[in-house]
Design a protein around this motif. Structure first.
Motif, PDB file in Angstrom:
ATOM      1  N   ALA A  40     -19.894 -26.879 -15.446  1.00  0.00           N
ATOM      2  CA  ALA A  40     -21.337 -26.867 -15.685  1.00  0.00           C
ATOM      3  C   ALA A  40     -21.600 -26.641 -17.164  1.00  0.00           C
ATOM      4  O   ALA A  40     -21.062 -25.724 -17.768  1.00  0.00           O
ATOM      5  CB  ALA A  40     -21.992 -25.779 -14.855  1.00  0.00           C
ATOM      6  N   ARG A  41     -22.392 -27.511 -17.747  1.00  0.00           N
ATOM      7  CA  ARG A  41     -22.777 -27.386 -19.149  1.00  0.00           C
ATOM      8  C   ARG A  41     -24.284 -27.196 -19.197  1.00  0.00           C
ATOM      9  O   ARG A  41     -25.024 -27.927 -18.553  1.00  0.00           O
ATOM     10  CB  ARG A  41     -22.402 -28.647 -19.940  1.00  0.00           C
ATOM     11  CG  ARG A  41     -20.930 -28.987 -19.968  1.00  0.00           C
ATOM     12  CD  ARG A  41     -20.094 -27.972 -20.696  1.00  0.00           C
ATOM     13  NE  ARG A  41     -20.368 -27.927 -22.102  1.00  0.00           N
ATOM     14  CZ  ARG A  41     -19.463 -28.041 -23.048  1.00  0.00           C
ATOM     15  NH1 ARG A  41     -18.215 -28.259 -22.736  1.00  0.00           N
ATOM     16  NH2 ARG A  41     -19.790 -27.946 -24.303  1.00  0.00           N
ATOM     17  N   ALA A  42     -24.709 -26.230 -19.960  1.00  0.00           N
ATOM     18  CA  ALA A  42     -26.141 -25.986 -20.101  1.00  0.00           C
ATOM     19  C   ALA A  42     -26.714 -26.906 -21.163  1.00  0.00           C
ATOM     20  O   ALA A  42     -26.107 -27.123 -22.214  1.00  0.00           O
ATOM     21  CB  ALA A  42     -26.382 -24.533 -20.491  1.00  0.00           C
ATOM     22  N   LEU A  43     -27.863 -27.453 -20.867  1.00  0.00           N
ATOM     23  CA  LEU A  43     -28.574 -28.302 -21.811  1.00  0.00           C
ATOM     24  C   LEU A  43     -29.833 -27.575 -22.260  1.00  0.00           C
ATOM     25  O   LEU A  43     -30.435 -26.841 -21.487  1.00  0.00           O
ATOM     26  CB  LEU A  43     -28.954 -29.629 -21.159  1.00  0.00           C
ATOM     27  CG  LEU A  43     -27.817 -30.451 -20.585  1.00  0.00           C
ATOM     28  CD1 LEU A  43     -28.358 -31.717 -19.943  1.00  0.00           C
ATOM     29  CD2 LEU A  43     -26.795 -30.789 -21.649  1.00  0.00           C
ATOM     30  N   ILE A  44     -30.200 -27.782 -23.517  1.00  0.00           N
ATOM     31  CA  ILE A  44     -31.420 -27.176 -24.035  1.00  0.00           C
ATOM     32  C   ILE A  44     -32.316 -28.256 -24.614  1.00  0.00           C
ATOM     33  O   ILE A  44     -31.833 -29.266 -25.123  1.00  0.00           O
ATOM     34  CB  ILE A  44     -31.127 -26.085 -25.086  1.00  0.00           C
ATOM     35  CG1 ILE A  44     -30.285 -26.638 -26.240  1.00  0.00           C
ATOM     36  CG2 ILE A  44     -30.457 -24.885 -24.439  1.00  0.00           C
ATOM     37  CD1 ILE A  44     -30.083 -25.665 -27.377  1.00  0.00           C
ATOM     38  N   ASN A  45     -33.618 -28.015 -24.540  1.00  0.00           N
ATOM     39  CA  ASN A  45     -34.571 -28.970 -25.099  1.00  0.00           C
ATOM     40  C   ASN A  45     -34.931 -28.561 -26.530  1.00  0.00           C
ATOM     41  O   ASN A  45     -34.425 -27.561 -27.053  1.00  0.00           O
ATOM     42  CB  ASN A  45     -35.811 -29.095 -24.204  1.00  0.00           C
ATOM     43  CG  ASN A  45     -36.584 -27.802 -24.089  1.00  0.00           C
ATOM     44  OD1 ASN A  45     -36.529 -26.926 -24.946  1.00  0.00           O
ATOM     45  ND2 ASN A  45     -37.326 -27.660 -23.014  1.00  0.00           N
ATOM     46  N   ARG A  46     -35.795 -29.320 -27.156  1.00  0.00           N
ATOM     47  CA  ARG A  46     -36.170 -29.085 -28.558  1.00  0.00           C
ATOM     48  C   ARG A  46     -36.758 -27.684 -28.763  1.00  0.00           C
ATOM     49  O   ARG A  46     -36.385 -26.977 -29.700  1.00  0.00           O
ATOM     50  CB  ARG A  46     -37.168 -30.144 -29.005  1.00  0.00           C
ATOM     51  CG  ARG A  46     -37.658 -29.968 -30.426  1.00  0.00           C
ATOM     52  CD  ARG A  46     -38.598 -31.070 -30.844  1.00  0.00           C
ATOM     53  NE  ARG A  46     -37.833 -32.294 -31.044  1.00  0.00           N
ATOM     54  CZ  ARG A  46     -38.002 -33.420 -30.345  1.00  0.00           C
ATOM     55  NH1 ARG A  46     -38.913 -33.497 -29.416  1.00  0.00           N
ATOM     56  NH2 ARG A  46     -37.256 -34.477 -30.587  1.00  0.00           N
ATOM     57  N   ALA A  57     -32.020 -33.787 -25.298  1.00  0.00           N
ATOM     58  CA  ALA A  57     -31.426 -32.469 -25.086  1.00  0.00           C
ATOM     59  C   ALA A  57     -30.194 -32.328 -25.967  1.00  0.00           C
ATOM     60  O   ALA A  57     -29.648 -33.307 -26.468  1.00  0.00           O
ATOM     61  CB  ALA A  57     -31.048 -32.286 -23.620  1.00  0.00           C
ATOM     62  N   TRP A  58     -29.781 -31.087 -26.148  1.00  0.00           N
ATOM     63  CA  TRP A  58     -28.547 -30.759 -26.851  1.00  0.00           C
ATOM     64  C   TRP A  58     -27.677 -29.959 -25.894  1.00  0.00           C
ATOM     65  O   TRP A  58     -28.179 -29.227 -25.038  1.00  0.00           O
ATOM     66  CB  TRP A  58     -28.835 -29.893 -28.079  1.00  0.00           C
ATOM     67  CG  TRP A  58     -29.478 -30.609 -29.209  1.00  0.00           C
ATOM     68  CD1 TRP A  58     -28.852 -31.100 -30.318  1.00  0.00           C
ATOM     69  CD2 TRP A  58     -30.860 -30.909 -29.379  1.00  0.00           C
ATOM     70  NE1 TRP A  58     -29.770 -31.689 -31.146  1.00  0.00           N
ATOM     71  CE2 TRP A  58     -31.017 -31.588 -30.599  1.00  0.00           C
ATOM     72  CE3 TRP A  58     -32.004 -30.681 -28.609  1.00  0.00           C
ATOM     73  CZ2 TRP A  58     -32.240 -32.024 -31.070  1.00  0.00           C
ATOM     74  CZ3 TRP A  58     -33.223 -31.123 -29.071  1.00  0.00           C
ATOM     75  CH2 TRP A  58     -33.337 -31.778 -30.288  1.00  0.00           C
ATOM     76  N   ASP A  59     -26.381 -30.059 -26.074  1.00  0.00           N
ATOM     77  CA  ASP A  59     -25.432 -29.264 -25.296  1.00  0.00           C
ATOM     78  C   ASP A  59     -25.403 -27.866 -25.909  1.00  0.00           C
ATOM     79  O   ASP A  59     -25.085 -27.703 -27.091  1.00  0.00           O
ATOM     80  CB  ASP A  59     -24.051 -29.924 -25.363  1.00  0.00           C
ATOM     81  CG  ASP A  59     -23.024 -29.208 -24.525  1.00  0.00           C
ATOM     82  OD1 ASP A  59     -22.898 -27.969 -24.630  1.00  0.00           O
ATOM     83  OD2 ASP A  59     -22.318 -29.896 -23.778  1.00  0.00           O
ATOM     84  N   LEU A  60     -25.756 -26.860 -25.127  1.00  0.00           N
ATOM     85  CA  LEU A  60     -25.833 -25.491 -25.629  1.00  0.00           C
ATOM     86  C   LEU A  60     -24.509 -25.019 -26.208  1.00  0.00           C
ATOM     87  O   LEU A  60     -24.475 -24.357 -27.242  1.00  0.00           O
ATOM     88  CB  LEU A  60     -26.311 -24.544 -24.522  1.00  0.00           C
ATOM     89  CG  LEU A  60     -26.423 -23.067 -24.896  1.00  0.00           C
ATOM     90  CD1 LEU A  60     -27.369 -22.861 -26.070  1.00  0.00           C
ATOM     91  CD2 LEU A  60     -26.873 -22.252 -23.693  1.00  0.00           C
ATOM     92  N   GLU A  61     -23.399 -25.356 -25.564  1.00  0.00           N
ATOM     93  CA  GLU A  61     -22.088 -24.922 -26.069  1.00  0.00           C
ATOM     94  C   GLU A  61     -21.799 -25.516 -27.440  1.00  0.00           C
ATOM     95  O   GLU A  61     -21.246 -24.847 -28.311  1.00  0.00           O
ATOM     96  CB  GLU A  61     -20.977 -25.290 -25.084  1.00  0.00           C
ATOM     97  CG  GLU A  61     -20.946 -24.398 -23.863  1.00  0.00           C
ATOM     98  CD  GLU A  61     -20.841 -22.914 -24.197  1.00  0.00           C
ATOM     99  OE1 GLU A  61     -19.998 -22.535 -25.040  1.00  0.00           O
ATOM    100  OE2 GLU A  61     -21.622 -22.130 -23.630  1.00  0.00           O
ATOM    101  N   GLU A  62     -22.164 -26.766 -27.667  1.00  0.00           N
ATOM    102  CA  GLU A  62     -21.968 -27.391 -28.976  1.00  0.00           C
ATOM    103  C   GLU A  62     -22.803 -26.696 -30.041  1.00  0.00           C
ATOM    104  O   GLU A  62     -22.333 -26.484 -31.164  1.00  0.00           O
ATOM    105  CB  GLU A  62     -22.313 -28.878 -28.925  1.00  0.00           C
ATOM    106  CG  GLU A  62     -21.340 -29.702 -28.133  1.00  0.00           C
ATOM    107  CD  GLU A  62     -21.729 -31.172 -28.068  1.00  0.00           C
ATOM    108  OE1 GLU A  62     -22.679 -31.593 -28.768  1.00  0.00           O
ATOM    109  OE2 GLU A  62     -21.070 -31.916 -27.321  1.00  0.00           O
ATOM    110  N   VAL A  63     -24.020 -26.330 -29.696  1.00  0.00           N
ATOM    111  CA  VAL A  63     -24.886 -25.622 -30.645  1.00  0.00           C
ATOM    112  C   VAL A  63     -24.302 -24.249 -30.958  1.00  0.00           C
ATOM    113  O   VAL A  63     -24.241 -23.832 -32.125  1.00  0.00           O
ATOM    114  CB  VAL A  63     -26.328 -25.506 -30.100  1.00  0.00           C
ATOM    115  CG1 VAL A  63     -27.182 -24.631 -31.000  1.00  0.00           C
ATOM    116  CG2 VAL A  63     -26.946 -26.893 -29.947  1.00  0.00           C
ATOM    117  N   LYS A  64     -23.835 -23.538 -29.936  1.00  0.00           N
ATOM    118  CA  LYS A  64     -23.213 -22.227 -30.154  1.00  0.00           C
ATOM    119  C   LYS A  64     -21.977 -22.349 -31.041  1.00  0.00           C
ATOM    120  O   LYS A  64     -21.752 -21.514 -31.925  1.00  0.00           O
ATOM    121  CB  LYS A  64     -22.829 -21.586 -28.817  1.00  0.00           C
ATOM    122  CG  LYS A  64     -23.995 -21.061 -28.034  1.00  0.00           C
ATOM    123  CD  LYS A  64     -23.482 -20.450 -26.728  1.00  0.00           C
ATOM    124  CE  LYS A  64     -24.558 -19.865 -25.886  1.00  0.00           C
ATOM    125  NZ  LYS A  64     -24.033 -19.301 -24.629  1.00  0.00           N
TER     126      LYS A  64
END
Length: 82
Positions: free
Chosen positions: A13-19, A54-61
């Protein structure tokens, strides 16, 4: 008919985030984030629908952690004469 169990799916499971969520996490302007994305220096957004990205939260972290670990000081030009 056989029922597939959850542990057989092997889906991570990958969390996605919006703008809006991204801007709460990364204190940069939308324009700066867009410019960083274009230069390959920030995780790329992807389209969920024609009007929603959306962006992948893990990539942003990971991007944040890389920035912290780099130890680079930011050059800011001085407007004051020395």
């Amino acid at each position: 008919m056989r029922i597939i169990q959850d542990n057989e799916l092997n889906i991570t499971a990958r969390a996605l985030i919006n703008r809006k969520q991204l801007l709460k996490i990364v204190p940069l302007s939308e324009r700066t984030i867009f410019d960083l994305e274009k230069r390959g220096q920030f995780p790329k957004r992807f389209a969920l629908t024609a009007r929603n990205v959306a962006w992948d939260l893990e990539e942003v972290k990971e991007w944040i952690e890389d920035r912290k670990a780099s130890g680079q000081s930011i050059f800011r030009p001085s407007f004051l004469s020395s």
